[in-house]
Design an enzyme around this catalytic site. Structure first.
Site, PDB file in Angstrom:
ATOM      1  CE1 TYR A 137      16.205  -6.815  -7.345  1.00 45.49           C
ATOM      2  CE2 TYR A 137      14.441  -5.430  -6.520  1.00 45.49           C
ATOM      3  CZ  TYR A 137      15.150  -5.939  -7.571  1.00 45.49           C
ATOM      4  OH  TYR A 137      14.817  -5.570  -8.855  1.00 45.49           O
ATOM      5  CE  LYS A 165      15.102  -9.817  -9.606  1.00 48.27           C
ATOM      6  NZ  LYS A 165      14.316  -8.645 -10.033  1.00 48.27           N
TER       7      LYS A 165
END
Length: 308
Positions: A137, A165
């Protein structure tokens, strides 16, 4: 090649709360059902939009249990294991997998000051200790570290992470990552976390999107992604332009914390749209009210989200 399970629209779930700040599991289950039947390809619980930083370990586990039970295997459940160190992330990750998650998401180290080599070892240690797919992330606004494209692709080639992400705001870096990943044989599933560039990122090769705004208007993102995948970029752009106007709700609360202005605006819109019963935020964040709330409702009416 990247794991084919992970692609498409994977919204970061809002966590509905009761007026006293406790988790409203009935509304969470209903919201998950709304997402799954609405056409998502996965759900991401316990990210920034889910207010993970404010919740206890027990609350996080209970949330994943509710989400996984409602999903019932129809789409992958990805859970945020957001902690300070590899050992703590791994412990949290194992608990979340036991609660029903199919994969976990981890950031670069929080609070600790590490270089890129140490960050790479951070992810390696997590993967060694959690028997489940691991996503990186990239969210420097929260962890104050940017994950380099080369580091991510190298970890993908090693089999440490299956995807990432991108919430960095660095669209140049994301384009470079897409190119590097493709050149390496596409070991990573690459998701943009930016609500307002989904059409462009789908065009250049993103595998999916993790849009917090989908909590407010999922059908528009479903239409956008379908149009982009079918090559109908005129339709995709129309949907994106509508969503960009809707996204203006997050800029209304000037001077408030990022969580209040962003997630608070999502919750205010969801309440106005009948998706949740109240817009309570996790303590100590205060829900939006007064002129700010009135302006958000005005935007919702102007774009056609509210018909009254």
């Amino acid at each position: 090649m990247s794991d084919p399970r992970f692609h498409g629209i994977v919204p970061p779930l809002v966590t509905p709360l009761n007026a006293d700040g406790s988790v409203n599991h009935a509304e969470l289950a209903a919201h998950v059902e709304h997402m799954v039947t609405g056409g998502v390809h996965g759900v991401f619980a316990m990210g920034s939009t889910g207010e993970v930083a404010y919740l206890t370990d027990a609350e996080r586990i209970a949330i994943i249990e509710t989400v996984a039970k409602q999903v019932a295997g129809r789409v992958p459940v990805i859970a945020g294991a957001i902690e300070l160190s590899p050992a703590r992330v791994a412990e949290a990750g194992r608990n979340l997998i036991a609660a029903g998650a199919d994969a976990i998401v981890a950031t670069a180290p929080i609070y600790a000051i590490n270089d890129q080599a140490e960050i790479a070892d951070h992810f390696r240690r997590i993967r060694e200790r959690v028997d489940a797919p691991l996503f990186a992330y990239d969210v420097p606004v929260r962890v104050h570290r940017k994950l380099s494209p080369r580091l991510l692709v190298d970890l993908g080639r090693e089999g440490v992470i299956v995807g990432m992400k991108d919430s960095s705001g660095d669209d140049v870096g994301f384009r470079r990552l897409i190119a590097m990943n493709r050149d390496a044989g596409s070991p990573l599933a690459l998701f943009t976390g930016h609500e307002v560039v989904v059409d462009a990122m789908a065009l250049v090769g993103a595998d999916g999107v993790v849009p917090g705004l989908a909590n407010v208007d999922l059908p528009a993102y479903v239409r956008l992604w379908k149009a982009a995948k079918e090559g109908d970029y005129a339709a995709a752009i129309r949907e994106q332009e509508y969503l960009n106007r809707l996204f203006e709700i997050v800029f209304v609360a000037e001077g408030r914390s990022g969580d209040a202005a962003g997630v608070g605006a999502f919750k205010a819109a969801m309440k106005a749209g009948g998706l949740i019963s109240n817009a309570t935020m996790a303590y100590p964040v205060r829900a939006l009210d007064g002129e700010v709330l009135a302006r958000i409702h005005e935007i919702l009416r102007d774009v056609g989200y509210l018909k009254d």
